[in-house]
Design an enzyme around this catalytic site. Sequence first.
Site, PDB file in Angstrom:
ATOM      1  N   MET A 213      95.806   5.725 108.150  1.00 28.16           N
ATOM      2  CA  MET A 213      97.152   6.132 108.569  1.00 28.16           C
ATOM      3  C   MET A 213      98.127   4.963 108.356  1.00 28.16           C
ATOM      4  O   MET A 213      99.192   4.903 108.980  1.00 28.16           O
ATOM      5  CB  MET A 213      97.140   6.580 110.032  1.00 28.16           C
ATOM      6  CG  MET A 213      96.226   7.801 110.226  1.00 28.16           C
ATOM      7  SD  MET A 213      96.653   8.833 111.627  1.00 28.16           S
ATOM      8  CE  MET A 213      96.451   7.697 112.968  1.00 28.16           C
ATOM      9  N   GLY A 214      97.751   4.020 107.492  1.00 30.92           N
ATOM     10  CA  GLY A 214      98.626   2.877 107.220  1.00 30.92           C
ATOM     11  C   GLY A 214      98.562   1.847 108.326  1.00 30.92           C
ATOM     12  O   GLY A 214      97.589   1.797 109.089  1.00 30.92           O
TER      13      GLY A 214
ATOM     14  N   LEU B 193      98.051  -1.263 107.895  1.00 28.37           N
ATOM     15  CA  LEU B 193      96.736  -1.787 107.514  1.00 28.37           C
ATOM     16  C   LEU B 193      96.471  -3.164 108.116  1.00 28.37           C
ATOM     17  O   LEU B 193      97.372  -3.986 108.267  1.00 28.37           O
ATOM     18  CB  LEU B 193      96.637  -1.850 105.992  1.00 28.37           C
ATOM     19  CG  LEU B 193      96.833  -0.499 105.285  1.00 28.37           C
ATOM     20  CD1 LEU B 193      96.650  -0.666 103.777  1.00 28.37           C
ATOM     21  CD2 LEU B 193      95.882   0.575 105.813  1.00 28.37           C
ATOM     22  N   HIS B 194      95.211  -3.396 108.442  1.00 33.75           N
ATOM     23  CA  HIS B 194      94.783  -4.660 109.031  1.00 33.75           C
ATOM     24  C   HIS B 194      93.432  -5.054 108.447  1.00 33.75           C
ATOM     25  O   HIS B 194      92.915  -4.373 107.537  1.00 33.75           O
ATOM     26  CB  HIS B 194      94.742  -4.538 110.563  1.00 33.75           C
ATOM     27  CG  HIS B 194      93.966  -3.348 111.053  1.00 33.75           C
ATOM     28  ND1 HIS B 194      92.625  -3.173 110.812  1.00 33.75           N
ATOM     29  CD2 HIS B 194      94.359  -2.252 111.763  1.00 33.75           C
ATOM     30  CE1 HIS B 194      92.218  -2.059 111.372  1.00 33.75           C
ATOM     31  NE2 HIS B 194      93.245  -1.462 111.942  1.00 33.75           N
TER      32      HIS B 194
ATOM     33  N   HIS C 147      90.764  -2.374 107.905  1.00 32.87           N
ATOM     34  CA  HIS C 147      90.923  -1.546 106.700  1.00 32.87           C
ATOM     35  C   HIS C 147      90.499  -2.330 105.463  1.00 32.87           C
ATOM     36  O   HIS C 147      89.882  -1.783 104.549  1.00 32.87           O
ATOM     37  CB  HIS C 147      92.382  -1.124 106.533  1.00 32.87           C
ATOM     38  CG  HIS C 147      92.904  -0.236 107.615  1.00 32.87           C
ATOM     39  ND1 HIS C 147      93.852  -0.648 108.518  1.00 32.87           N
ATOM     40  CD2 HIS C 147      92.616   1.049 107.952  1.00 32.87           C
ATOM     41  CE1 HIS C 147      94.145   0.341 109.346  1.00 32.87           C
ATOM     42  NE2 HIS C 147      93.395   1.375 109.043  1.00 32.87           N
TER      43      HIS C 147
ATOM     44  N   GLY D   2      85.698   3.292 109.742  1.00 33.53           N
ATOM     45  CA  GLY D   2      85.385   2.183 110.654  1.00 33.53           C
ATOM     46  C   GLY D   2      84.543   2.675 111.827  1.00 33.53           C
ATOM     47  O   GLY D   2      84.775   3.750 112.382  1.00 33.53           O
ATOM     48  N   GLN D   3      83.586   1.854 112.188  1.00 33.53           N
ATOM     49  CA  GLN D   3      82.670   2.191 113.283  1.00 33.53           C
ATOM     50  C   GLN D   3      83.369   2.186 114.649  1.00 33.53           C
ATOM     51  O   GLN D   3      82.853   2.736 115.600  1.00 33.53           O
ATOM     52  CB  GLN D   3      81.560   1.146 113.269  1.00 33.53           C
ATOM     53  CG  GLN D   3      80.222   1.631 113.730  1.00 33.53           C
ATOM     54  CD  GLN D   3      79.131   0.707 113.245  1.00 33.53           C
ATOM     55  OE1 GLN D   3      78.637   0.856 112.152  1.00 33.53           O
ATOM     56  NE2 GLN D   3      78.761  -0.258 114.054  1.00 33.53           N
TER      57      GLN D   3
ATOM     58  N   ASP E 271      85.908   3.810 115.479  1.00 37.08           N
ATOM     59  CA  ASP E 271      86.140   5.221 115.812  1.00 37.08           C
ATOM     60  C   ASP E 271      84.814   5.962 115.647  1.00 37.08           C
ATOM     61  O   ASP E 271      84.652   6.822 114.771  1.00 37.08           O
ATOM     62  CB  ASP E 271      87.236   5.788 114.910  1.00 37.08           C
ATOM     63  CG  ASP E 271      88.570   5.124 115.183  1.00 37.08           C
ATOM     64  OD1 ASP E 271      89.006   5.120 116.341  1.00 37.08           O
ATOM     65  OD2 ASP E 271      89.155   4.568 114.231  1.00 37.08           O
TER      66      ASP E 271
ATOM     67  N   SER F 236      95.243  -0.757 114.761  1.00 34.88           N
ATOM     68  CA  SER F 236      96.702  -0.710 114.540  1.00 34.88           C
ATOM     69  C   SER F 236      97.430  -0.659 115.873  1.00 34.88           C
ATOM     70  O   SER F 236      98.551  -1.162 116.007  1.00 34.88           O
ATOM     71  CB  SER F 236      97.077   0.516 113.704  1.00 34.88           C
ATOM     72  OG  SER F 236      96.339   0.523 112.513  1.00 34.88           O
TER      73      SER F 236
HETATM   74  O1  PAF Z   1      90.951   6.897 111.416  1.00 35.80           O
HETATM   75  C1  PAF Z   1      92.070   7.238 110.992  1.00 35.80           C
HETATM   76  O2  PAF Z   1      92.909   6.408 110.624  1.00 35.80           O
HETATM   77  C2  PAF Z   1      92.430   8.731 110.902  1.00 35.80           C
HETATM   78  O3  PAF Z   1      91.850   9.438 111.939  1.00 35.80           O
HETATM   79  C3  PAF Z   1      92.060   9.343 109.522  1.00 35.80           C
HETATM   80  C4  PAF Z   1      90.578   9.319 109.270  1.00 35.80           C
HETATM   81  C5  PAF Z   1      92.793   8.595 108.420  1.00 35.80           C
HETATM   82  C6  PAF Z   1      92.507  10.806 109.494  1.00 35.80           C
HETATM   83  O4  PAF Z   1      93.870  10.927 109.672  1.00 35.80           O
END
Ligand code: PAF
Length: 277
Positions: free
Chosen positions: A23-24, A26-27, A30, A140-141, A143, A179
Amino acid sequence: MAMQEQAIAWRQAGEDIGFVPTMGALHAGHERLVTRARRENQRVIVSIFVNPTQFGPNEDFASYPRSFEADRARLEALGVDAIFNPSVDQIYPSSFKTRVDPGPLAELLEGKSRPGHFAGVLTVVLKLFQLTQPKRAYFGQKDFQQVVLVRQLVRDFALPVRIVAVPTVREPDGLAISSRNAYLGPPQRAVAPSIHNALDGASNAFGAGVTDPAELEAIVRHLLDGTPGVAIDYVAVVDDTTLRRPVRTIAGNVLAVAVKLGPIRLIDNVVLGAERL
Ligand code: PAF
């Protein structure tokens, strides 16, 4: 060329595509996903899309950090082949009707506090997979429940994509990089590492032979209860596929936690006795 046509052309040329959905904002977390994707695939696509359907009505969709130019520079430096930055209308045109029902696992843990969240996540992930045709997709783990549900989606719909879970990247003091850490004011940032310290405490106890899940959860609760400004949402030892609490904790079970620091909700987890999911 449109994203899907480009992806199909790469696949037809025999090239593997590694896909990193984001979702941008970025860090370093990512970057770890992209670097791994770069290593394992001929082509790498990163999507940047703040997905409205995974935010609840009182959540932070409008204020979610957006930093497209900085994100683009970061991704170009990492050598990605395509940045897919669709508009909301491209993903959800007015004719769009279908939603993925994520089933019962979406009602536990995060799903209890964020009703509808995983329906939004799986719906967008399924669409993004169709548009980017990945052989491997990187998550990423941190989540953890998202990884479990995306794997369920892949199994249920026989999607030809391998889900790679990448270990959480942490600040030097242990705070999981996210983020949403941008929302932490100095007092909240000061206590935030207590989340990881509490998980570490329970993880060490597991290493020393404690296998009662309730006892491991109690260790985390005890350590967090002693931290001012931290309110626990949940602490749970769960199986990494069923999300159910095991009778006895075994290596590979996950200890997951969600807390609120004032208005900011943070999650973290540790895979007990193992590095990765
Ligand atoms: O983890 C995220 O950033 C979001 O849930 C994803 C997987 C990009 C879906 O919108």
